[in-house]
Motif scaffolding. Structure first.
Motif, mmCIF file in Angstrom:
data_model
loop_
_atom_site.group_PDB
_atom_site.id
_atom_site.type_symbol
_atom_site.label_atom_id
_atom_site.label_comp_id
_atom_site.label_asym_id
_atom_site.label_seq_id
_atom_site.Cartn_x
_atom_site.Cartn_y
_atom_site.Cartn_z
ATOM 1 N N VAL A 1 -6.489 -2.270 -3.274
ATOM 2 C CA VAL A 1 -5.665 -2.132 -4.567
ATOM 3 C C VAL A 1 -6.296 -2.748 -5.893
ATOM 4 O O VAL A 1 -6.048 -2.103 -6.958
ATOM 5 C CB VAL A 1 -4.218 -3.199 -4.450
ATOM 6 C CG1 VAL A 1 -3.535 -2.314 -3.265
ATOM 7 C CG2 VAL A 1 -4.603 -4.360 -4.056
ATOM 8 N N VAL B 1 5.546 -0.934 -9.468
ATOM 9 C CA VAL B 1 4.601 -1.817 -9.954
ATOM 10 C C VAL B 1 5.195 -3.020 -9.606
ATOM 11 O O VAL B 1 4.526 -4.061 -9.341
ATOM 12 C CB VAL B 1 4.281 -1.669 -11.505
ATOM 13 C CG1 VAL B 1 3.518 -2.727 -12.072
ATOM 14 C CG2 VAL B 1 3.476 -0.227 -11.611
ATOM 15 N N THR C 1 0.869 -1.181 -0.080
ATOM 16 C CA THR C 1 0.176 -0.056 -0.001
ATOM 17 C C THR C 1 0.799 1.230 0.118
ATOM 18 O O THR C 1 0.505 2.285 -0.177
ATOM 19 C CB THR C 1 -0.876 -0.137 1.128
ATOM 20 O OG1 THR C 1 -0.107 -0.079 2.344
ATOM 21 C CG2 THR C 1 -2.122 -1.122 1.160
ATOM 22 N N THR D 1 -0.804 -4.442 -11.268
ATOM 23 C CA THR D 1 -1.551 -4.817 -9.596
ATOM 24 C C THR D 1 -2.925 -5.198 -9.691
ATOM 25 O O THR D 1 -3.282 -6.189 -8.922
ATOM 26 C CB THR D 1 -1.377 -3.561 -9.004
ATOM 27 O OG1 THR D 1 -0.043 -2.979 -9.041
ATOM 28 C CG2 THR D 1 -1.878 -3.873 -7.266
ATOM 29 N N LYS D 2 -3.741 -4.817 -10.374
ATOM 30 C CA LYS D 2 -5.381 -5.299 -10.466
ATOM 31 C C LYS D 2 -5.288 -6.637 -10.769
ATOM 32 O O LYS D 2 -6.036 -7.489 -10.153
ATOM 33 C CB LYS D 2 -5.885 -4.521 -11.377
ATOM 34 C CG LYS D 2 -6.435 -3.038 -10.700
ATOM 35 C CD LYS D 2 -7.146 -2.100 -11.742
ATOM 36 C CE LYS D 2 -7.409 -0.740 -11.269
ATOM 37 N NZ LYS D 2 -8.304 0.045 -12.183
ATOM 38 N N SER E 1 -8.009 0.715 -7.167
ATOM 39 C CA SER E 1 -7.243 1.957 -7.224
ATOM 40 C C SER E 1 -5.828 1.753 -7.758
ATOM 41 O O SER E 1 -5.148 3.033 -7.910
ATOM 42 C CB SER E 1 -7.164 2.720 -6.017
ATOM 43 O OG SER E 1 -6.537 1.966 -5.024
ATOM 44 N N SER E 2 -5.376 0.581 -8.250
ATOM 45 C CA SER E 2 -4.074 0.467 -8.578
ATOM 46 C C SER E 2 -3.888 0.595 -10.115
ATOM 47 O O SER E 2 -4.981 0.450 -10.936
ATOM 48 C CB SER E 2 -3.428 -0.792 -7.675
ATOM 49 O OG SER E 2 -3.221 -0.709 -6.635
ATOM 50 N N ASP E 3 -2.790 0.285 -10.480
ATOM 51 C CA ASP E 3 -2.346 0.028 -11.903
ATOM 52 C C ASP E 3 -2.887 -1.309 -12.427
ATOM 53 O O ASP E 3 -3.305 -2.161 -11.564
ATOM 54 C CB ASP E 3 -0.761 0.140 -12.207
ATOM 55 C CG ASP E 3 -0.145 -0.999 -11.246
ATOM 56 O OD1 ASP E 3 -0.035 -2.172 -11.855
ATOM 57 O OD2 ASP E 3 0.235 -0.837 -10.180
ATOM 58 N N ARG F 1 4.600 -3.894 -6.195
ATOM 59 C CA ARG F 1 3.319 -4.285 -5.919
ATOM 60 C C ARG F 1 2.893 -5.939 -6.328
ATOM 61 O O ARG F 1 2.411 -6.628 -5.588
ATOM 62 C CB ARG F 1 2.325 -3.430 -6.548
ATOM 63 C CG ARG F 1 2.262 -2.030 -5.947
ATOM 64 C CD ARG F 1 1.401 -1.159 -6.901
ATOM 65 N NE ARG F 1 1.189 0.161 -6.116
ATOM 66 C CZ ARG F 1 0.753 1.242 -6.963
ATOM 67 N NH1 ARG F 1 0.293 1.062 -8.028
ATOM 68 N NH2 ARG F 1 0.795 2.509 -6.337
ATOM 69 N N GLU G 1 5.227 2.927 -4.758
ATOM 70 C CA GLU G 1 4.707 3.105 -6.224
ATOM 71 C C GLU G 1 5.265 2.290 -7.263
ATOM 72 O O GLU G 1 4.990 2.438 -8.343
ATOM 73 C CB GLU G 1 4.973 4.598 -6.493
ATOM 74 C CG GLU G 1 4.606 5.606 -5.468
ATOM 75 C CD GLU G 1 2.856 5.578 -5.472
ATOM 76 O OE1 GLU G 1 2.383 5.435 -6.669
ATOM 77 O OE2 GLU G 1 2.231 5.662 -4.750
#
Length: 321
Positions: A205, A170, A165, A213-214, A208-210, A173, A168
């Motif tokens: 995540v 990727v 969390t 990550t999703k 709200s993530s890239d 993450r 930044e």
């Protein structure tokens, strides 16, 4: 290690499956993350044809995380297997440093033994050092750090979630999420009641993530939501609910496709009733969306697969009576 370790868990990472013992939906799941979808349907028809044709093919390797997950499975141990790696006395600083250096060793056996020794003889500094390794550009020690954290289990969850969390990066993450998935694989008894901090982090995540990550989060939620067919340990209902909610809300074709496949694999592990209604609703909701035809075709293929499997199981049950 057991020869049946590949049957420890049914895992549905993102857009294909990591089904153990019974396999489904092969590497074609990689296509769900493609972003150059064509609204005219030609791309969709080509890809869905591949999916349907391979819906019964078995594979443990999925998405970009495939090699990591495959390695995690090979790290799975028998119950209490770490006992043989535990030392009577705490590890000295010099020995800990040597073990960390071996996480980059060219020989996989050396890397894995070092990881197991670290996991079995935890000191306060070991987990933070492993988490710091997730930033490495060298994939060999980074993957070994993921695997070792996965063997450590519950003590690693909170530090990994904090890193997930706050970073930044990727790659970091994705490695954090793969670590959570590895813990699910190594400790299937945790899946039905996975720690709240991990569930809250995954819920955050995935919204709200890239994109990377999703998709990795979908993979992990699929692992959590899937039943362990060997031990008959139920999947995590909250993970399935998160997948269904994501499918309902997202307009991202790649993410929705990945979720549909993940839900299909949860159903394949013996919980079809948990996901069929949600997949059916997706067909209705996505029809008017740009690129929705692809999702509809994919969802229909999953429904056909799950209903066919349920019918076969029902007939088999009748025959046994």
């Amino acid at each position: 290690m057991n020869s049946d370790m590949s049957a420890r868990a049914c895992v549905a990472p993102g857009s294909a499956c990591f089904v153990t013992g019974s396999h489904c939906c092969a590497r074609v799941g990689q296509f769900s993350a493609v972003t150059n979808f064509r609204p005219d349907g030609r791309f969709a028809r080509k890809r869905i044809a591949a999916r349907v044709a391979h819906s019964s093919i078995h594979s443990r390797v999925v998405m970009g995380a495939g090699s990591d997950l495959d390695a995690m499975e090979r790290m799975q141990l028998d119950d209490d297997a770490l006992t043989e790696y535990r030392r009577d006395a705490p590890l000295e600083d010099e020995e800990v440093d040597k073990l960390f250096s071996r996480l980059s060793h060219v020989a996989k056996s050396q890397r894995q033994r070092a990881g197991l020794l670290l996991a079995a003889n935890l000191r306060p500094d070991i987990i933070p050092r492993l988490v710091k390794m997730l930033v490495l550009t060298d994939t060999v020690p980074r993957r070994q750090a993921v695997q070792t954290l996965g063997v450590i289990g519950i003590p690693a969850i909170e530090p990994v979630c904090e890193e997930l969390t706050t970073t930044e990066d990727v790659t970091v993450r994705a490695s954090c999420i793969k670590t959570l998935a590895a813990i699910v694989l190594n400790y299937p008894e945790l899946r039905a009641d996975f720690p709240a901090v991990a569930m809250e982090t995954l819920a955050s995540v995935i919204e709200s993530s890239d994109q990377v990550t999703k998709l990795s989060t979908v993979m992990c939620l699929g692992a959590l939501g899937s039943r362990d067919t060997t031990r008959d340990i139920g999947g995590n209902p909250e993970a399935v609910s998160l997948l269904l909610s994501t499918l309902e809300k997202t307009e991202d074709v790649g993410l929705a496709s990945s979720v549909v496949m993940s839900l299909g694999n949860v159903g394949t592990c013996g919980d079809a009733e948990m996901v069929l209604d949600g997949i059916q609703r997706a067909i209705e909701a996505k029809k008017g969306m740009e690129g929705g035809d692809y999702i509809v075709q994919l969802a229909e293929a999953q429904i056909e697969r799950l209903t066919s499997k349920s019918s076969t199981a029902g007939l088999s049950g009748l025959a046994d009576k």
